[in-house]
Design a protein around this motif. Structure first.
Motif, PDB file in Angstrom:
ATOM      1  N   GLY A   1       0.781  -1.222   0.000  1.00 43.58           N
ATOM      2  CA  GLY A   1       0.000   0.000   0.000  1.00 43.58           C
ATOM      3  C   GLY A   1       0.816   1.276   0.000  1.00 43.58           C
ATOM      4  O   GLY A   1       0.246   2.372   0.004  1.00 43.58           O
ATOM      5  N   MET A   2       2.122   1.188  -0.016  1.00 47.08           N
ATOM      6  CA  MET A   2       2.976   2.376   0.009  1.00 47.08           C
ATOM      7  C   MET A   2       3.303   2.826  -1.411  1.00 47.08           C
ATOM      8  O   MET A   2       3.356   2.039  -2.343  1.00 47.08           O
ATOM      9  CB  MET A   2       4.271   2.085   0.766  1.00 47.08           C
ATOM     10  N   ALA A   3       3.536   4.124  -1.553  1.00 42.24           N
ATOM     11  CA  ALA A   3       3.922   4.701  -2.841  1.00 42.24           C
ATOM     12  C   ALA A   3       5.426   4.914  -2.863  1.00 42.24           C
ATOM     13  O   ALA A   3       6.021   5.373  -1.885  1.00 42.24           O
ATOM     14  CB  ALA A   3       3.195   6.028  -3.075  1.00 42.24           C
ATOM     15  N   GLY A   4       6.040   4.562  -3.970  1.00 45.45           N
ATOM     16  CA  GLY A   4       7.483   4.714  -4.092  1.00 45.45           C
ATOM     17  C   GLY A   4       7.995   4.058  -5.360  1.00 45.45           C
ATOM     18  O   GLY A   4       7.214   3.654  -6.231  1.00 45.45           O
ATOM     19  N   ASN A   5       9.301   3.918  -5.452  1.00 47.13           N
ATOM     20  CA  ASN A   5       9.944   3.350  -6.631  1.00 47.13           C
ATOM     21  C   ASN A   5      10.956   2.279  -6.229  1.00 47.13           C
ATOM     22  O   ASN A   5      11.524   2.328  -5.137  1.00 47.13           O
ATOM     23  CB  ASN A   5      10.659   4.449  -7.435  1.00 47.13           C
ATOM     24  N   ILE A   6      11.185   1.326  -7.151  1.00 45.51           N
ATOM     25  CA  ILE A   6      12.227   0.316  -6.974  1.00 45.51           C
ATOM     26  C   ILE A   6      13.542   0.894  -7.497  1.00 45.51           C
ATOM     27  O   ILE A   6      13.627   1.331  -8.642  1.00 45.51           O
ATOM     28  CB  ILE A   6      11.885  -0.988  -7.708  1.00 45.51           C
ATOM     29  N   VAL A   7      14.545   0.900  -6.644  1.00 43.99           N
ATOM     30  CA  VAL A   7      15.856   1.451  -6.986  1.00 43.99           C
ATOM     31  C   VAL A   7      16.882   0.322  -6.980  1.00 43.99           C
ATOM     32  O   VAL A   7      16.864  -0.551  -6.110  1.00 43.99           O
ATOM     33  CB  VAL A   7      16.273   2.547  -5.991  1.00 43.99           C
ATOM     34  N   THR A   8      17.768   0.342  -7.969  1.00 41.48           N
ATOM     35  CA  THR A   8      18.818  -0.673  -8.071  1.00 41.48           C
ATOM     36  C   THR A   8      20.125  -0.119  -7.529  1.00 41.48           C
ATOM     37  O   THR A   8      20.567   0.960  -7.930  1.00 41.48           O
ATOM     38  CB  THR A   8      19.022  -1.113  -9.532  1.00 41.48           C
ATOM     39  N   ARG A   9      20.740  -0.865  -6.624  1.00 43.23           N
ATOM     40  CA  ARG A   9      22.035  -0.497  -6.056  1.00 43.23           C
ATOM     41  C   ARG A   9      22.997  -1.655  -6.266  1.00 43.23           C
ATOM     42  O   ARG A   9      22.752  -2.763  -5.789  1.00 43.23           O
ATOM     43  CB  ARG A   9      21.916  -0.210  -4.557  1.00 43.23           C
ATOM     44  N   CYS A  10      24.078  -1.428  -7.011  1.00 47.36           N
ATOM     45  CA  CYS A  10      25.050  -2.478  -7.294  1.00 47.36           C
ATOM     46  C   CYS A  10      26.372  -2.195  -6.580  1.00 47.36           C
ATOM     47  O   CYS A  10      26.815  -1.046  -6.534  1.00 47.36           O
ATOM     48  CB  CYS A  10      25.299  -2.614  -8.796  1.00 47.36           C
ATOM     49  N   THR A  11      26.976  -3.234  -6.053  1.00 51.80           N
ATOM     50  CA  THR A  11      28.256  -3.132  -5.365  1.00 51.80           C
ATOM     51  C   THR A  11      29.269  -4.013  -6.066  1.00 51.80           C
ATOM     52  O   THR A  11      29.072  -5.222  -6.192  1.00 51.80           O
ATOM     53  CB  THR A  11      28.128  -3.567  -3.885  1.00 51.80           C
ATOM     54  N   ASN A  12      30.344  -3.384  -6.548  1.00 54.38           N
ATOM     55  CA  ASN A  12      31.433  -4.112  -7.199  1.00 54.38           C
ATOM     56  C   ASN A  12      32.533  -4.327  -6.163  1.00 54.38           C
ATOM     57  O   ASN A  12      33.183  -3.386  -5.724  1.00 54.38           O
ATOM     58  CB  ASN A  12      31.975  -3.312  -8.388  1.00 54.38           C
ATOM     59  N   TYR A  13      32.749  -5.585  -5.788  1.00 54.66           N
ATOM     60  CA  TYR A  13      33.702  -5.889  -4.722  1.00 54.66           C
ATOM     61  C   TYR A  13      35.146  -5.910  -5.206  1.00 54.66           C
ATOM     62  O   TYR A  13      36.063  -6.037  -4.390  1.00 54.66           O
ATOM     63  CB  TYR A  13      33.353  -7.234  -4.080  1.00 54.66           C
ATOM     64  N   LEU A  14      35.356  -5.802  -6.513  1.00 55.11           N
ATOM     65  CA  LEU A  14      36.718  -5.723  -7.013  1.00 55.11           C
ATOM     66  C   LEU A  14      37.239  -4.291  -7.029  1.00 55.11           C
ATOM     67  O   LEU A  14      38.450  -4.071  -7.005  1.00 55.11           O
ATOM     68  CB  LEU A  14      36.793  -6.307  -8.432  1.00 55.11           C
ATOM     69  N   ALA A  15      36.331  -3.337  -7.084  1.00 54.39           N
ATOM     70  CA  ALA A  15      36.731  -1.926  -7.118  1.00 54.39           C
ATOM     71  C   ALA A  15      36.909  -1.393  -5.697  1.00 54.39           C
ATOM     72  O   ALA A  15      36.239  -1.836  -4.758  1.00 54.39           O
ATOM     73  CB  ALA A  15      35.689  -1.098  -7.863  1.00 54.39           C
TER      74      ALA A  15
ATOM     75  N   PRO B   1      36.122   0.926  -2.876  1.00 48.69           N
ATOM     76  CA  PRO B   1      34.928   1.731  -2.625  1.00 48.69           C
ATOM     77  C   PRO B   1      35.284   3.129  -2.118  1.00 48.69           C
ATOM     78  O   PRO B   1      36.348   3.339  -1.528  1.00 48.69           O
ATOM     79  CB  PRO B   1      34.200   0.932  -1.536  1.00 48.69           C
ATOM     80  N   PRO B   2      34.422   4.120  -2.359  1.00 44.88           N
ATOM     81  CA  PRO B   2      34.626   5.446  -1.764  1.00 44.88           C
ATOM     82  C   PRO B   2      34.603   5.347  -0.239  1.00 44.88           C
ATOM     83  O   PRO B   2      33.785   4.632   0.337  1.00 44.88           O
ATOM     84  CB  PRO B   2      33.440   6.257  -2.306  1.00 44.88           C
ATOM     85  N   MET B   3      35.526   6.063   0.392  1.00 45.30           N
ATOM     86  CA  MET B   3      35.681   5.967   1.834  1.00 45.30           C
ATOM     87  C   MET B   3      35.260   7.266   2.516  1.00 45.30           C
ATOM     88  O   MET B   3      35.347   8.351   1.940  1.00 45.30           O
ATOM     89  CB  MET B   3      37.133   5.642   2.187  1.00 45.30           C
ATOM     90  N   ASP B   4      34.808   7.149   3.755  1.00 44.79           N
ATOM     91  CA  ASP B   4      34.459   8.286   4.600  1.00 44.79           C
ATOM     92  C   ASP B   4      34.954   7.983   6.011  1.00 44.79           C
ATOM     93  O   ASP B   4      34.429   7.103   6.686  1.00 44.79           O
ATOM     94  CB  ASP B   4      32.948   8.524   4.599  1.00 44.79           C
ATOM     95  N   ASN B   5      35.990   8.712   6.413  1.00 52.14           N
ATOM     96  CA  ASN B   5      36.619   8.485   7.727  1.00 52.14           C
ATOM     97  C   ASN B   5      37.125   7.051   7.872  1.00 52.14           C
ATOM     98  O   ASN B   5      36.990   6.417   8.938  1.00 52.14           O
ATOM     99  CB  ASN B   5      35.639   8.801   8.867  1.00 52.14           C
ATOM    100  N   GLY B   6      37.688   6.535   6.778  1.00 55.07           N
ATOM    101  CA  GLY B   6      38.265   5.194   6.813  1.00 55.07           C
ATOM    102  C   GLY B   6      37.271   4.065   6.674  1.00 55.07           C
ATOM    103  O   GLY B   6      37.662   2.896   6.735  1.00 55.07           O
ATOM    104  N   ARG B   7      35.993   4.379   6.447  1.00 52.06           N
ATOM    105  CA  ARG B   7      34.969   3.346   6.300  1.00 52.06           C
ATOM    106  C   ARG B   7      34.281   3.502   4.950  1.00 52.06           C
ATOM    107  O   ARG B   7      34.075   4.614   4.472  1.00 52.06           O
ATOM    108  CB  ARG B   7      33.927   3.449   7.426  1.00 52.06           C
ATOM    109  N   PRO B   8      33.906   2.393   4.309  1.00 55.20           N
ATOM    110  CA  PRO B   8      33.239   2.486   3.003  1.00 55.20           C
ATOM    111  C   PRO B   8      31.902   3.218   3.118  1.00 55.20           C
ATOM    112  O   PRO B   8      31.144   3.016   4.077  1.00 55.20           O
ATOM    113  CB  PRO B   8      33.042   1.025   2.603  1.00 55.20           C
ATOM    114  N   ILE B   9      31.637   4.076   2.148  1.00 50.74           N
ATOM    115  CA  ILE B   9      30.355   4.775   2.122  1.00 50.74           C
ATOM    116  C   ILE B   9      29.218   3.799   1.830  1.00 50.74           C
ATOM    117  O   ILE B   9      28.128   3.903   2.398  1.00 50.74           O
ATOM    118  CB  ILE B   9      30.394   5.904   1.070  1.00 50.74           C
ATOM    119  N   ASP B  10      29.478   2.854   0.946  1.00 47.57           N
ATOM    120  CA  ASP B  10      28.471   1.848   0.603  1.00 47.57           C
ATOM    121  C   ASP B  10      28.333   0.864   1.764  1.00 47.57           C
ATOM    122  O   ASP B  10      29.264   0.121   2.081  1.00 47.57           O
ATOM    123  CB  ASP B  10      28.885   1.105  -0.661  1.00 47.57           C
ATOM    124  N   PRO B  11      27.171   0.835   2.438  1.00 49.62           N
ATOM    125  CA  PRO B  11      27.016  -0.088   3.582  1.00 49.62           C
ATOM    126  C   PRO B  11      27.009  -1.556   3.171  1.00 49.62           C
ATOM    127  O   PRO B  11      27.133  -2.434   4.035  1.00 49.62           O
ATOM    128  CB  PRO B  11      25.669   0.325   4.188  1.00 49.62           C
TER     129      PRO B  11
END
Length: 266
Positions: free
Chosen positions: A104-118, A120-130
């Motif tokens: 019953g909720m309104a919204g959209n399906i979003v695709t998020r892909c994670t490439n484990y060979l690349a 990842p962008p870091m923020d304070n030494g931790r990956p931004i991508d959870p």
């Protein structure tokens, strides 16, 4: 300069006595030819399996709420990349007012892909991508390494298998069997590491594998198992038919000569 001295013990038995041996030889050639063709096919199937994301499917049903304010719907995991499909509500939800699912909720399906060979962008030494996990990245590197090795070994095994039809000497069949066994081991390692990575996600990475979710293995995973079993069967077949057959145990004089001892000297 090398001189080769072959001493044949091939007997001149009649055609009638050798007819069962010739029939067995035909069956042997057909089995080994089939193994060679299937190994060649498996080389391309392995490429297709490694390059697709249809190894593991994690299902979230009608949506599982994540701490990011989105809902996990499902994900498809490959050897080095995982694509998550999440539901993005039209309004921001907190943990307290978030419904149990997206009904019953309104919204959209979003695709998020994670490439484990690349990297990842870091923020304070931790990956931004959870979804990026260091342990999963290590699993991926292992799978990629063994996947590439197994590809080259399979191609080499197919070549040596074809050569055994040109030179029927038993030692070449044993060499082909050994190469097929190595490719079996390498591909089996990739399958086992994939299963271990899924188990790690289920126990430790709730963002990728949230509670109430479940998984099943997809088409690429079963293609990989098919490649493992074909290589194992090829290794066993070439090893079984690599026995020495000299004298009246050989179907033809040519085969008897090929399995005779060879003395190589200067």
């Amino acid at each position: 300069m090398m001189e080769t001295d072959k001493m044949s013990t091939a007997s001149s038995v009649g055609t009638a006595e050798r007819r069962p041996l010739l029939q067995a030889l035909v069956i042997e050639r057909r089995i080994l030819f089939g193994c060679t063709c299937f190994v060649g096919l498996c080389t391309f199937l392995w490429i297709a399996a490694v390059c697709t994301e249809k190894w593991v499917h994690i299902e979230g049903g009608s949506g599982i709420y994540l701490h990011t304010g989105r809902y996990f719907m499902w994900s498809d995991t490959g050897v080095w990349e995982m694509c998550r499909y999440v539901f993005q509500p039209n309004k921001t939800l907190t943990v307290k007012d978030a419904p149990q699912n997206t009904t019953g909720m309104a919204g959209n399906i979003v695709t998020r892909c994670t490439n484990y060979l690349a990297q990842p962008p870091m923020d304070n030494g931790r990956p931004i991508d959870p979804a990026y996990d260091v342990n999963i990245a290590n699993y991926v590197r292992t799978m990629i390494s063994f996947g590439i090795i197994s590809l080259f070994v399979m191609a080499m095994g197919c070549g040596f298998s074809a050569y055994t039809f040109h030179n029927p000497r038993y030692m070449f069949k044993r060499l082909a069997a050994g190469i097929h066994f190595i490719s079996t081991s390498c591909t089996f390692v990739v399958v086992q590491v994939m299963m271990s990575s899924v188990d790690h996600m289920k126990k430790n990475v709730r963002f990728i594998y949230p509670e109430r979710a479940y998984h099943y293995y997809n088409i690429s995973f079963f293609l990989a198992w098919f490649v493992v079993l074909v290589n194992l069967f090829a290794a066993a077949s070439f090893l079984w038919y690599s026995r020495k057959r000299k004298g009246d145990k050989a179907a033809t004089d040519e085969l008897a000569m090929a399995d005779e001892p060879t003395i190589i000297g200067r």
